[in-house]
Design an enzyme around this catalytic site. Structure first.
Site, PDB file in Angstrom:
ATOM      1  N   SER A 179       4.715   7.290  10.395  1.00  0.00           N
ATOM      2  CA  SER A 179       5.043   8.826  11.472  1.00  0.00           C
ATOM      3  C   SER A 179       4.374   8.058  12.465  1.00  0.00           C
ATOM      4  O   SER A 179       3.221   6.545  12.541  1.00  0.00           O
ATOM      5  CB  SER A 179       3.096   9.529  11.889  1.00  0.00           C
ATOM      6  OG  SER A 179       2.256   8.988  11.358  1.00  0.00           O
ATOM      7  N   THR A 180       4.661   8.226  13.332  1.00  0.00           N
ATOM      8  CA  THR A 180       4.678   7.375  15.205  1.00  0.00           C
ATOM      9  C   THR A 180       2.910   7.315  15.045  1.00  0.00           C
ATOM     10  O   THR A 180       2.863   6.390  15.287  1.00  0.00           O
ATOM     11  CB  THR A 180       5.551   8.100  16.105  1.00  0.00           C
ATOM     12  OG1 THR A 180       7.109   7.911  15.816  1.00  0.00           O
ATOM     13  CG2 THR A 180       5.249   7.742  17.765  1.00  0.00           C
ATOM     14  N   GLU A 229       9.116   1.384  11.226  1.00  0.00           N
ATOM     15  CA  GLU A 229       9.770   2.551  11.864  1.00  0.00           C
ATOM     16  C   GLU A 229       9.203   4.051  11.099  1.00  0.00           C
ATOM     17  O   GLU A 229       8.608   4.544  10.738  1.00  0.00           O
ATOM     18  CB  GLU A 229      10.933   2.429  10.055  1.00  0.00           C
ATOM     19  CG  GLU A 229      12.197   2.900  10.231  1.00  0.00           C
ATOM     20  CD  GLU A 229      12.090   4.479   9.934  1.00  0.00           C
ATOM     21  OE1 GLU A 229      11.731   5.503   9.785  1.00  0.00           O
ATOM     22  OE2 GLU A 229      11.856   4.679   8.273  1.00  0.00           O
ATOM     23  N   GLU A 279       8.519  16.501  15.025  1.00  0.00           N
ATOM     24  CA  GLU A 279       8.624  16.010  13.612  1.00  0.00           C
ATOM     25  C   GLU A 279       8.396  16.497  13.157  1.00  0.00           C
ATOM     26  O   GLU A 279       6.920  17.440  13.003  1.00  0.00           O
ATOM     27  CB  GLU A 279       8.719  14.522  13.100  1.00  0.00           C
ATOM     28  CG  GLU A 279       9.337  14.112  11.797  1.00  0.00           C
ATOM     29  CD  GLU A 279       9.332  13.029  11.733  1.00  0.00           C
ATOM     30  OE1 GLU A 279      10.103  12.295  11.484  1.00  0.00           O
ATOM     31  OE2 GLU A 279       7.592  12.574  11.773  1.00  0.00           O
ATOM     32  N   CYS A 294      12.688  10.465   7.593  1.00  0.00           N
ATOM     33  CA  CYS A 294      13.002  10.749   8.695  1.00  0.00           C
ATOM     34  C   CYS A 294      13.911  11.316   9.704  1.00  0.00           C
ATOM     35  O   CYS A 294      13.016  11.258  11.415  1.00  0.00           O
ATOM     36  CB  CYS A 294      12.738   8.751   8.666  1.00  0.00           C
ATOM     37  SG  CYS A 294      13.391   8.001   8.405  1.00  0.00           S
ATOM     38  N   LYS A 309       0.570  -1.066  -0.175  1.00  0.00           N
ATOM     39  CA  LYS A 309       0.462  -0.234  -0.096  1.00  0.00           C
ATOM     40  C   LYS A 309       0.604   1.542  -0.796  1.00  0.00           C
ATOM     41  O   LYS A 309       1.355   1.472   1.182  1.00  0.00           O
ATOM     42  CB  LYS A 309      -0.660  -0.226   1.018  1.00  0.00           C
ATOM     43  CG  LYS A 309      -1.938   0.892   1.235  1.00  0.00           C
ATOM     44  CD  LYS A 309      -2.024   1.706   0.303  1.00  0.00           C
ATOM     45  CE  LYS A 309      -2.164   3.425   1.918  1.00  0.00           C
ATOM     46  NZ  LYS A 309      -2.099   4.276   1.786  1.00  0.00           N
TER      47      LYS A 309
END
Length: 496
Positions: free
Chosen positions: A245-246, A267, A399, A302, A191
């Site tokens: 993203s986290t 990651e 971030e 990242c 995806k």
């Protein structure tokens, strides 16, 4: 290919006709709903093509096809050397389509065509080739049991893996996932990010041309909240491999718990400190590397070195060099091979970056350079440097994913480590010092999955990449990536 001029690339962009349909069971298909969404060139605002908007039904179909292919053994039971040979052919085909794929990357997310040609494409096809060459050199184990028994420990592929990849390095991140997944014998549903689907859709056909069997690699573009969620919740997906993203990484952890406890490899985000000590071997080189460490790929990296920590005695010198390096970078049309900083991926992300710049101003940081948008139209942001930043400011903690640098100072080694580790993230860090003992002390003390010494953002496919804390877990690249996509199966045999 770098000798092509801007007019050549503009003409190529006008005539290219990207495929926007999903790829399931070796066939390009429209979404079950018939829905599509615009693929927009962030440098111009022009619509490049329509992308199929996959939904739950499309994910169901892709997973069923991937499961059928896995259970048939056509790929999962193929010898590792034969799988490796086909991955090698896929790598060769990607390399032979370098110009086309580089153009798709640039039109998709705005990166300079020179970067797509010199970095993204070589690192993508070399990744596939490396895993293809490595997979038949991984041996299974026999336990040191008593002589009355033999215990075999074999790596078994998991089955169906859902790979969800970001928009900053679309093809390279896809390669980092699918190469070890496929090498290990799994089937894949990929995806891609909705902002950058074109290269993933294209390489699926190249994979089949290379001999990867029907149904083994499927690509379903779509929105994260629909297609991504459906993949994460699917009861017949054995593993999710995610980069992004986290916040979204946490959602995939929830989806796993709400469904079949599928394995999840993450990651996620970063706020990487780049620490420059006064005893650095070359302070100017460290400062120049610090500038590239945040401004490369428009800061959409990242592990970008978005926090530079400088020892007080050299702070002015380092700041001056960083600013000069950033101001010398050419911002502009990504199709110009002289461009060094291209467009931000879309307007949403551009507004987010500009919002952080305003936050830095309002919280009292000193804007030293940049801070605005060049007069180029499109989604562009100037390389931006803030000084007098304190660790509690948003620009030092969150971030941003854009070309925005926070410069902080420290008095001694202990304070540098404290500031560096004062973050929820733990993806990467840089240390610049000429003291070997300090190298080991500081690198051991930093909570980061990768620590670079007297360089920044260096690496090789043989070296693992991944983070600590809320930057995720599991490793991309290297043989360690195979661990995410296999399980150890023990077969105990009693001997007479």
């Amino acid at each position: 290919m770098l000798d092509s001029n801007i007019q050549d690339w503009r003409e190529a962009a006008q005539v290219i006709s990207p495929e926007g349909r999903m790829f399931i069971d070796s066939t390009y298909l429209d979404a079950e709903s018939g829905k599509t969404f615009d693929n927009v060139n962030p440098a111009t605002g022009e619509i490049t093509c329509q992308i199929a908007e996959g939904g739950t039904g499309d994910i169901d179909r892709a997973v069923a096809v991937a499961r059928r292919a896995f259970d048939s053994g056509v790929w999962s039971k193929m010898s590792p050397s034969d799988r490796g040979a086909r991955l090698g052919r896929c790598a060769d085909l990607i390399e032979s389509h370098t110009r086309e794929l580089a153009l798709l990357e640039t039109l998709d997310m705005g990166k300079p065509i020179s970067d797509a040609l010199s970095t993204d494409l070589p690192l993508s096809h070399s990744c596939l080739r490396w895993y293809g060459q490595a997979i038949d050199k991984i041996y299974d184990e026999i336990a040191p049991t008593p002589g009355s028994a033999v215990s075999l420990m074999r790596r078994a592929p998991l089955g169906v893996v859902g790979a969800v990849v970001p928009w900053n390095f679309p093809l390279m991140m896809a390669a980092w996932k699918i190469a070890p997944i496929l090498a290990a014998g799994n089937s894949v549903v990929l995806k891609p990010a909705e902002q950058s689907s074109m290269s993933a859709i294209r390489i699926a056909a190249l994979a089949v041309e290379a001999g990867i069997p029907e149904g083994v690699l499927n690509v379903v573009p779509g929105m994260g909240e629909t297609a991504g969620r459906a993949l994460g919740l699917h009861m017949d997906v054995d593993c999710i491999a995610f980069t992004g993203s986290t916040a979204v990484g946490k959602l995939f952890m929830q989806y796993s718990g709400q469904s079949n406890l599928k394995r999840v490899g993450l990651e996620c985000g970063g706020k990487s400190p780049n620490i420059i000590f006064a005893d650095a071997p070359d302070v100017d080189a460290a400062a120049e590397a610090a500038a590239w460490g945040i401004f490369y790929n428009q800061g959409e990296v990242c592990n970008a070195g978005s926090r530079v920590l400088v020892e007080e005695g050299i702070a002015d010198r380092v700041l001056e060099k960083i600013v000069a390096t950033g101001r010398a970078m050419r911002v502009g049309d990504p199709l110009d091979t002289e461009t060094q900083i291209g467009a931000i991926v879309d307007k949403t992300q551009t507004d987010r970056v500009l919002g952080y710049i305003e936050s830095g101003r309002s919280e009292g940081a000193r804007l030293v350079s940049g801070g605005g948008q060049p007069d180029a139209g499109g989604c562009f942001v100037e390389p931006t440097v803030f000084a007098d930043v304190s660790p509690d400011m948003r620009i030092a903690k969150e971030e941003i994913f854009g070309p925005v640098l926070s410069v902080l100072t420290f008095k001694d080694e202990a304070e540098a480590i404290k500031i560096a580790n004062d973050t929820i993230y733990g993806l990467a860090a840089g240390v610049w010092t000429g003291d070997l003992n300090r190298t080991f002390r500081v690198s051991d003390a930093l909570h980061a999955g990768v620590v670079w010494v007297n360089c920044f953002d260096h690496g090789h496919i043989s070296s693992p990449f991944g983070g600590f804390k809320q930057s995720g877990f599991g490793r991309d690249k290297s043989l360690h990536a195979i661990d995410k996509y296999t399980d150890i199966k023990t077969t105990w045999i009693n001997l007479r």
